[in-house]
Design a protein around this motif. Sequence first.
Motif, PDB file in Angstrom:
ATOM      1  N   ASN A 431       0.832  -1.203   0.000  1.00 54.88           N
ATOM      2  CA  ASN A 431       0.000   0.000   0.000  1.00 54.88           C
ATOM      3  C   ASN A 431       0.870   1.259   0.000  1.00 54.88           C
ATOM      4  O   ASN A 431       0.581   2.236  -0.710  1.00 54.88           O
ATOM      5  N   HIS A 432       1.931   1.247   0.787  1.00 55.60           N
ATOM      6  CA  HIS A 432       2.878   2.368   0.808  1.00 55.60           C
ATOM      7  C   HIS A 432       3.428   2.659  -0.585  1.00 55.60           C
ATOM      8  O   HIS A 432       3.474   3.813  -1.028  1.00 55.60           O
ATOM      9  N   ASN A 433       3.830   1.612  -1.307  1.00 58.64           N
ATOM     10  CA  ASN A 433       4.478   1.793  -2.604  1.00 58.64           C
ATOM     11  C   ASN A 433       3.505   2.247  -3.683  1.00 58.64           C
ATOM     12  O   ASN A 433       3.914   2.839  -4.687  1.00 58.64           O
ATOM     13  N   LEU A 434       2.226   2.001  -3.479  1.00 53.06           N
ATOM     14  CA  LEU A 434       1.228   2.514  -4.425  1.00 53.06           C
ATOM     15  C   LEU A 434       1.070   4.022  -4.297  1.00 53.06           C
ATOM     16  O   LEU A 434       0.568   4.681  -5.206  1.00 53.06           O
ATOM     17  N   VAL A 435       1.515   4.572  -3.192  1.00 55.49           N
ATOM     18  CA  VAL A 435       1.469   6.019  -2.970  1.00 55.49           C
ATOM     19  C   VAL A 435       2.847   6.643  -3.201  1.00 55.49           C
ATOM     20  O   VAL A 435       2.979   7.650  -3.901  1.00 55.49           O
ATOM     21  N   VAL A 436       3.865   6.045  -2.607  1.00 52.56           N
ATOM     22  CA  VAL A 436       5.236   6.558  -2.716  1.00 52.56           C
ATOM     23  C   VAL A 436       6.032   5.583  -3.581  1.00 52.56           C
ATOM     24  O   VAL A 436       6.613   4.624  -3.079  1.00 52.56           O
ATOM     25  N   SER A 437       6.060   5.810  -4.882  1.00 51.50           N
ATOM     26  CA  SER A 437       6.759   4.907  -5.795  1.00 51.50           C
ATOM     27  C   SER A 437       8.192   5.385  -6.006  1.00 51.50           C
ATOM     28  O   SER A 437       8.477   6.581  -6.038  1.00 51.50           O
ATOM     29  N   HIS A 438       9.097   4.445  -6.171  1.00 54.48           N
ATOM     30  CA  HIS A 438      10.521   4.760  -6.243  1.00 54.48           C
ATOM     31  C   HIS A 438      10.878   5.635  -7.433  1.00 54.48           C
ATOM     32  O   HIS A 438      11.733   6.520  -7.322  1.00 54.48           O
ATOM     33  N   ASP A 439      10.270   5.392  -8.574  1.00 56.97           N
ATOM     34  CA  ASP A 439      10.641   6.183  -9.753  1.00 56.97           C
ATOM     35  C   ASP A 439      10.268   7.651  -9.571  1.00 56.97           C
ATOM     36  O   ASP A 439      10.981   8.554 -10.030  1.00 56.97           O
ATOM     37  N   ILE A 440       9.177   7.918  -8.864  1.00 55.19           N
ATOM     38  CA  ILE A 440       8.770   9.299  -8.597  1.00 55.19           C
ATOM     39  C   ILE A 440       9.755   9.966  -7.637  1.00 55.19           C
ATOM     40  O   ILE A 440      10.189  11.105  -7.844  1.00 55.19           O
ATOM     41  N   VAL A 441      10.134   9.247  -6.595  1.00 58.35           N
ATOM     42  CA  VAL A 441      11.078   9.796  -5.624  1.00 58.35           C
ATOM     43  C   VAL A 441      12.446   9.992  -6.264  1.00 58.35           C
ATOM     44  O   VAL A 441      13.119  11.004  -6.029  1.00 58.35           O
ATOM     45  N   LYS A 454       4.728  26.607   9.095  1.00 57.31           N
ATOM     46  CA  LYS A 454       3.826  25.549   8.635  1.00 57.31           C
ATOM     47  C   LYS A 454       4.544  24.648   7.636  1.00 57.31           C
ATOM     48  O   LYS A 454       5.509  25.048   6.988  1.00 57.31           O
ATOM     49  N   VAL A 455       4.048  23.422   7.534  1.00 65.97           N
ATOM     50  CA  VAL A 455       4.682  22.418   6.689  1.00 65.97           C
ATOM     51  C   VAL A 455       3.760  22.077   5.524  1.00 65.97           C
ATOM     52  O   VAL A 455       2.547  21.922   5.703  1.00 65.97           O
ATOM     53  N   HIS A 456       4.372  21.955   4.346  1.00 64.06           N
ATOM     54  CA  HIS A 456       3.609  21.481   3.177  1.00 64.06           C
ATOM     55  C   HIS A 456       4.380  20.321   2.555  1.00 64.06           C
ATOM     56  O   HIS A 456       5.574  20.425   2.299  1.00 64.06           O
ATOM     57  N   CYS A 457       3.685  19.195   2.347  1.00 57.44           N
ATOM     58  CA  CYS A 457       4.313  18.052   1.687  1.00 57.44           C
ATOM     59  C   CYS A 457       3.352  17.472   0.655  1.00 57.44           C
ATOM     60  O   CYS A 457       2.131  17.464   0.849  1.00 57.44           O
ATOM     61  N   ASP A 458       3.911  17.016  -0.444  1.00 59.40           N
ATOM     62  CA  ASP A 458       3.093  16.459  -1.524  1.00 59.40           C
ATOM     63  C   ASP A 458       3.966  15.547  -2.365  1.00 59.40           C
ATOM     64  O   ASP A 458       5.192  15.649  -2.358  1.00 59.40           O
ATOM     65  N   ILE A 459       3.325  14.658  -3.122  1.00 60.22           N
ATOM     66  CA  ILE A 459       4.059  13.754  -3.991  1.00 60.22           C
ATOM     67  C   ILE A 459       3.208  13.425  -5.211  1.00 60.22           C
ATOM     68  O   ILE A 459       1.982  13.288  -5.108  1.00 60.22           O
ATOM     69  N   LEU A 460       3.868  13.333  -6.347  1.00 61.47           N
ATOM     70  CA  LEU A 460       3.182  12.986  -7.584  1.00 61.47           C
ATOM     71  C   LEU A 460       2.842  11.501  -7.580  1.00 61.47           C
ATOM     72  O   LEU A 460       3.595  10.688  -7.039  1.00 61.47           O
ATOM     73  N   ARG A 461       1.723  11.143  -8.184  1.00 63.99           N
ATOM     74  CA  ARG A 461       1.346   9.732  -8.283  1.00 63.99           C
ATOM     75  C   ARG A 461       1.037   9.383  -9.730  1.00 63.99           C
ATOM     76  O   ARG A 461       0.403  10.153 -10.448  1.00 63.99           O
ATOM     77  N   ARG A 462       1.507   8.214 -10.140  1.00 61.79           N
ATOM     78  CA  ARG A 462       1.220   7.742 -11.486  1.00 61.79           C
ATOM     79  C   ARG A 462      -0.209   7.216 -11.546  1.00 61.79           C
ATOM     80  O   ARG A 462      -0.699   6.576 -10.614  1.00 61.79           O
ATOM     81  N   GLU A 463      -0.863   7.449 -12.675  1.00 62.64           N
ATOM     82  CA  GLU A 463      -2.272   7.085 -12.831  1.00 62.64           C
ATOM     83  C   GLU A 463      -2.491   5.584 -12.672  1.00 62.64           C
ATOM     84  O   GLU A 463      -3.460   5.149 -12.052  1.00 62.64           O
ATOM     85  N   ASN A 464      -1.590   4.780 -13.231  1.00 62.10           N
ATOM     86  CA  ASN A 464      -1.807   3.334 -13.139  1.00 62.10           C
ATOM     87  C   ASN A 464      -1.752   2.851 -11.689  1.00 62.10           C
ATOM     88  O   ASN A 464      -2.460   1.917 -11.302  1.00 62.10           O
ATOM     89  N   LEU A 465      -0.947   3.510 -10.855  1.00 61.12           N
ATOM     90  CA  LEU A 465      -0.867   3.108  -9.457  1.00 61.12           C
ATOM     91  C   LEU A 465      -2.086   3.567  -8.671  1.00 61.12           C
ATOM     92  O   LEU A 465      -2.509   2.907  -7.715  1.00 61.12           O
ATOM     93  N   VAL A 466      -2.668   4.690  -9.065  1.00 59.51           N
ATOM     94  CA  VAL A 466      -3.932   5.126  -8.454  1.00 59.51           C
ATOM     95  C   VAL A 466      -5.014   4.083  -8.732  1.00 59.51           C
ATOM     96  O   VAL A 466      -5.781   3.698  -7.836  1.00 59.51           O
ATOM     97  N   GLN A 467      -5.059   3.610  -9.968  1.00 62.52           N
ATOM     98  CA  GLN A 467      -6.050   2.594 -10.332  1.00 62.52           C
ATOM     99  C   GLN A 467      -5.763   1.262  -9.638  1.00 62.52           C
ATOM    100  O   GLN A 467      -6.683   0.556  -9.215  1.00 62.52           O
ATOM    101  N   CYS A 468      -4.484   0.932  -9.520  1.00 68.27           N
ATOM    102  CA  CYS A 468      -4.115  -0.305  -8.829  1.00 68.27           C
ATOM    103  C   CYS A 468      -4.509  -0.249  -7.355  1.00 68.27           C
ATOM    104  O   CYS A 468      -4.933  -1.252  -6.778  1.00 68.27           O
ATOM    105  N   GLN A 469      -4.379   0.934  -6.735  1.00 69.25           N
ATOM    106  CA  GLN A 469      -4.751   1.041  -5.333  1.00 69.25           C
ATOM    107  C   GLN A 469      -6.257   0.870  -5.145  1.00 69.25           C
ATOM    108  O   GLN A 469      -6.707   0.271  -4.159  1.00 69.25           O
ATOM    109  N   ALA A 470      -7.029   1.358  -6.092  1.00 72.80           N
ATOM    110  CA  ALA A 470      -8.477   1.153  -6.025  1.00 72.80           C
ATOM    111  C   ALA A 470      -8.801  -0.337  -6.109  1.00 72.80           C
ATOM    112  O   ALA A 470      -9.641  -0.857  -5.354  1.00 72.80           O
ATOM    113  N   ALA A 471      -8.115  -1.049  -7.021  1.00 75.69           N
ATOM    114  CA  ALA A 471      -8.316  -2.499  -7.136  1.00 75.69           C
ATOM    115  C   ALA A 471      -7.845  -3.208  -5.869  1.00 75.69           C
ATOM    116  O   ALA A 471      -8.446  -4.197  -5.432  1.00 75.69           O
TER     117      ALA A 471
END
Length: 527
Positions: A431-441, A454-471
């Motif tokens: 589940n972690h890797n579906l959000v924080v993928s190595h290629d993005i980092v 104040k702190v702001h943090c964000d990370i890009l997510r690939r579309e296929n991994l968003v769909q995989c997390q839903a599955a």
Amino acid sequence: MSYKVLITASGLGQRLGEITKYINKSLVRVGKKPAISYIIEAYPEDVEIVITLRYLGEQVKDCLELAYPNRKFTFVMEPDTPPEGHAFSLGLSMLNASDHLQCPFIFQCCDTIIEGDIPEPTQNWNGVCRGEDSASYSSLTAVDNHVQYIKPKGASHYDYLHIGLVGINDYEKFWDHLKKIVQENPMDSSTNDCQVVNTMLKEDSKFKVVPFRTWHDTGNIEGLNRTRRDIHDHFDNLDKLKETLFLFDDFALKFFSEKEVAQNRITRAKMLKGLVPDIEETTDHFYRYTYANGDLFSRVATPTTFEELLNWAKEHLWLPNNSASKEEFKELCHKFYYDKTVARINDFLESTNTKDQEDVINGETVPPIKEMLEKIDFDWLSEGEPSQFHGDFILDNIVKTKDGFCLLDWRQDFGGHLESGDMYYDLAKLNHNLVVSHDIVYKDLFTIEFKQGKVHCDILRRENLVQCQAAYRRYLKQNGYDIDKVQLLTALIWLNMSPLHHYPFNIFLFYFGKLNLWRELQRQKKV
């Protein structure tokens, strides 16, 4: 002609900071391989390579003997302390190897990587490159394509930068002069090849200038990062301070600074036989294993193949294992989830000088970590599912083969236990890797910012991994798994990872984990 190559890898690598705390500077990964590999592979296979070693020197010996079994190496192990009345210096390290270099030779620093053919030492020559950073490097003037004089750092008028690559044909003269220089100035830690070349020039020796268009210096943070960007032979892998992975043409090498970790990985590979690659050779700090033929799953995952993976893991990996009693296993889980988390958080706070306090993260007021840990029901969290386990079950550690899947980079233990682990930990790592993928980092496509307290943090997510997390969530629900436990463990995983990685990813992981832990505690409270 017959010649040898001298590489000096004795130093501490202090310019690389924490990166070389647990690994010799010549083994820092560049592209797919250790930096020293780009030097070794630039020379014919029949050329003997002499390497001086001191700080973490056994690591270099182990690595090169596993990676290049057909090459001839001579390792010169230097003492941990210099001889009485002497200081460590590059010149002293070179002199210590002189008995093995009574022939023409090429000297190359272990942090000098060049592109282009390296000439044999049929004559004396000096490798150079055009550049403007004379503040950081020695430089030289040239007349008629020959070295006139090598200048110390900071010179204002020069023709080329000295790059730590020299061909020596007059080896007897070189060693005689170096020996005299060291004897006359035994406490001079700056003694190096440049002083010898200048002395030889005064006696009418000639050094041809050999320009290289591209030169990389991996001995400092800026140079290492630039080299990693320029050398495209890379893969997406998040190195940890105490371990790293190297890829060669037909095999992979895995490095661990801690011997016990390496040996436990080897033991667990036997337990997971058929699910992980076969280990071919081992040393105290390394093992070499064969490639698994297929595609890295992070690159080919779809919702359909993702469900295939989960079904395959349920059938082949997550098999019940009762090697520990129910009470013992619950204690293992508590140790792994609570004790380790507290230790890792304390490690992060101390190493980064971060205060455990209330923070505003992405607009949400988040309590201190230790306050949130008190709100977690670790008794419930420790009611795990004892099974055979992987331990780092992420997409980047899974190869999709024609017959199924092959698993890479398995964990060495679960709370000190080698046979049983909690299946929920594998589920949470996925589940972690579906959000924080190595290629993005790896591409730095994440942000961590501090503005006005104040702190702001964000990370890009690939579309296929968003769909995989839903599955993935549908799969968990359909198979009766506890989604609350997976979500909570995922947040703890990010916190646990934070002290293991380099800046600024370590900072991102801490605050991202802290925010998501708070969100999950609030969600479960409402439920």
